[in-house]
Enzyme design. Structure first.
Site, PDB file in Angstrom:
ATOM      1  N   GLU A 194       0.817  -1.205   0.035  1.00  0.00           N
ATOM      2  CA  GLU A 194       0.221   0.003  -0.179  1.00  0.00           C
ATOM      3  C   GLU A 194       0.913   1.208   0.049  1.00  0.00           C
ATOM      4  O   GLU A 194       0.458   2.166  -0.780  1.00  0.00           O
ATOM      5  CB  GLU A 194      -0.998   0.149   1.302  1.00  0.00           C
ATOM      6  CG  GLU A 194      -2.022  -1.023   1.176  1.00  0.00           C
ATOM      7  CD  GLU A 194      -3.117  -0.576   0.277  1.00  0.00           C
ATOM      8  OE1 GLU A 194      -2.905   0.375  -0.613  1.00  0.00           O
ATOM      9  OE2 GLU A 194      -3.774  -1.910   0.014  1.00  0.00           O
TER      10      GLU A 194
ATOM     11  N   SER B 101      -2.276   6.046  -6.036  1.00  0.00           N
ATOM     12  CA  SER B 101      -3.703   6.544  -6.336  1.00  0.00           C
ATOM     13  C   SER B 101      -4.131   7.631  -5.462  1.00  0.00           C
ATOM     14  O   SER B 101      -5.168   7.833  -5.338  1.00  0.00           O
ATOM     15  CB  SER B 101      -4.680   5.413  -6.155  1.00  0.00           C
ATOM     16  OG  SER B 101      -4.594   4.705  -4.815  1.00  0.00           O
TER      17      SER B 101
END
Length: 554
Positions: free
Chosen positions: A427, A446
């Site tokens: 992540e 993102s």
């Protein structure tokens, strides 16, 4: 039947509680690490509650009548056999006080006994099932207790399969005896009660190996992921006033519709296609174009290479959100990974387990249009732009699967550590590339703000070491103050493998891509088969090298 079996395996200590603010979930923003910690807490509380209830029920119902054979039956049996032993009455071992037994107040069921009792109580036939078990007896009175132990086992119609003793290291105990027996479940419970009531023993422990595998249930085949649906959770925006969709009734209804499609999905079904709205595609386009701008400078080379392939295949285009089926087919060709629609977030254990099968659980809903660059929980934009490109890279795909395989059968505390490693790598991971920092973490790639923060001089950067990374506290209200930097994916995999080898799981597993099955390497036959397969592969590789060398001399 498979679903029922999975539910039965979990029903004692299962979590049947949604991760939501209403049910006590502590964080406004979902994360795998919080899930793991919350899951550990709920499992602990549920297990304690189940055990206390079972113990109270056993004491209230009177175990003497339920678990101790009738006195006259044993007396008659002793008389028939011509055995009169003043030290052994009614099948109970006598000790040094007047009665030689402990009161019922001293007796509490252990976890193993609760499991055994539940198995025996399913039906009259279940009581009579032959159970193999191992008992560890701590003998205060020395070897003289052995004869009484054997007599008591015989009284309960048991067969001794193995017996060994050793001097005890415990003060006040002369010997420890390991006794492996075979008898009906109900008689085994009676035997344990009889032995434990005697003061001749400082302890009577039922070992768990043959009673119940305490290793948490985990899927053995990709189809078993269907059985995890009752643990699947979804974020509920109507319960959080800070969620962008809290006041948007139409958005909440849309989320429920997409979730229902995912809940209905089963292994082997065609992928459910979602007809995305103009607004949803517009949100995708805003984020997609921003990633295109930032990617050349800040993303690692593996991410950029895979992203380009997705564009060339016309899966990643600005004007529409890709369908899971197209993305899954692309991944299967490149790394063997596939996707599976998810209604929301699985528990940490089940999400990590899916990675072991090279299956990535992907949501299909889209973040709220008013917050295109932030979402309190992962949505399909995060999954597609953050995770998918690197899952198309063979080295990173292998690293993701290694995390998944390590989670199978891991303890709750180890799941927390694995989740933390996943958080700081998959992540929020950074890596070195030509002495420059690049991002490979999906949450970074993102999220514009966090990406720029991670690559600035504000946070602390540490080298990736699983042993320290796995226990690093994190927070999710602001940007991370600490990020971990990997030298390369290969270096990260090597360090991770060495760390996993120190975990407490008593077995090794491997994934068989031909059968989509996880194999537990717990027997010589399985290892010999695997060695034979590896030798065959080595033969092919050796032949290939030989042919290449021969051709170079021609």
């Amino acid at each position: 039947m498979a679903v029922a079996a999975a539910q039965k395996n979990r029903e004692m200590f299962a979590i049947k509680k949604s991760y939501s603010i209403e049910n006590g979930y502590p964080s406004r923003r979902r994360s795998l690490v919080d899930d793991a910690r919350f899951e550990t807490l709920v499992v602990k509380q549920t297990k304690q509650s189940v055990l206390e209830e079972a113990r109270a029920r056993a004491n209230d119902s009177g175990l003497d009548s339920e678990f101790i054979q009738d006195v006259s039956q044993i007396d008659d049996a002793e008389k028939t056999e011509g055995v009169q032993n003043e030290d052994c009455k009614n099948g109970h071992l006598e000790g040094g006080n007047e009665t030689g037994t402990k009161s019922d107040e001293d007796y509490t069921l252990t976890e193993e006994e609760v499991i055994l009792q539940n198995a025996a109580s399913e039906s009259p036939e279940a009581e009579q099932v032959i159970q193999k078990a191992a008992l560890l007896l701590r003998m205060r009175d020395g070897m003289g207790s052995l004869a009484r132990i054997l007599k008591t086992i015989d009284n309960y119609k048991g067969c001794v399969e193995h017996l060994e003793t050793r001097p005890s290291q415990i003060s006040g105990v002369q010997f420890d005896a390991l006794v492996k027996v075979s008898m009906t479940r109900i008689n085994l419970l009676q035997l344990i009660r009889a032995l434990r009531q005697s003061t001749s023993f400082a302890g009577v422990n039922l070992l768990s190996d043959n009673i119940s595998n305490k290793t948490p249930w985990f899927p053995r085949h990709a189809s078993d992921l269907d059985n995890c649906n009752h643990l699947m959770t979804k974020f509920e925006p109507e319960l959080d006033m800070n969620h962008p969709g809290f006041a948007d009734k139409e958005y909440r209804e849309r989320r429920k519709q997409i979730a229902a499609v995912a809940f209905a999905y089963k292994y082997g079904d065609p992928f459910p296609a979602i007809t995305y709205t103009e607004s949803e595609n517009a949100t995708w386009q805003r984020v997609f174009n921003t990633v295109l701008d930032l990617m050349p400078k800040h993303a690692c080379r593996e991410y950029k290479a895979a992203f380009g392939k997705l564009q060339a295949a016309e899966i990643f285009v600005p004007h529409r959100i890709p369908q899971l089926e197209d993305v899954s087919n692309f991944l299967r060709k490149h790394t063997g990974f596939t996707l599976r629609p998810a209604a929301g977030l699985l528990t940490a254990r089940d999400f990590l387990a899916s990675l072991a099968f090279r299956v990535f659980q992907s949501t299909q809903y889209v973040r709220h249009a008013n917050s295109p660059f932030h979402t309190p929980e992962p949505d399909c934009i995060h999954e597609l732009l953050g995770h998918i490109p690197l899952l198309a890279d063979p080295s990173f795909a292998q690293f993701s699967q290694e995390i998944g395989l390590a989670s199978l059968g891991a303890s709750d505390s180890e799941i927390e550590k694995l989740s933390t490693v996943y958080w700081f790598t998959v992540e929020f991971g950074l890596c070195k590339e030509n002495q420059q920092l690049k991002a490979y973490g999906a949450a970074l790639l993102s999220s514009i703000g966090e990406l720029l923060h991670a690559l600035s001089d504000k946070p602390e950067l540490r080298p990736f070491e699983p042993s320290s990374t796995s226990i690093q506290p994190y927070q999710d209200q602001e940007y991370q103050p600490i990020y971990y930097v990997a030298e390369s994916f290969e270096d990260a995999k090597d360090k991770f493998r060495r760390w996993v080898s120190t975990m407490s799981r008593p077995f090794e597993v491997r994934f068989n891509p031909h059968t989509e099955r996880v194999e537990i390497l717990d027997s010589v036959d399985k290892l010999e088969t695997l060695i034979w397969q590896l030798n065959t592969e080595m033969l092919h590789l050796t032949n290939a090298i030989k042919k290449l060398k021969d051709s170079s001399f021609e």
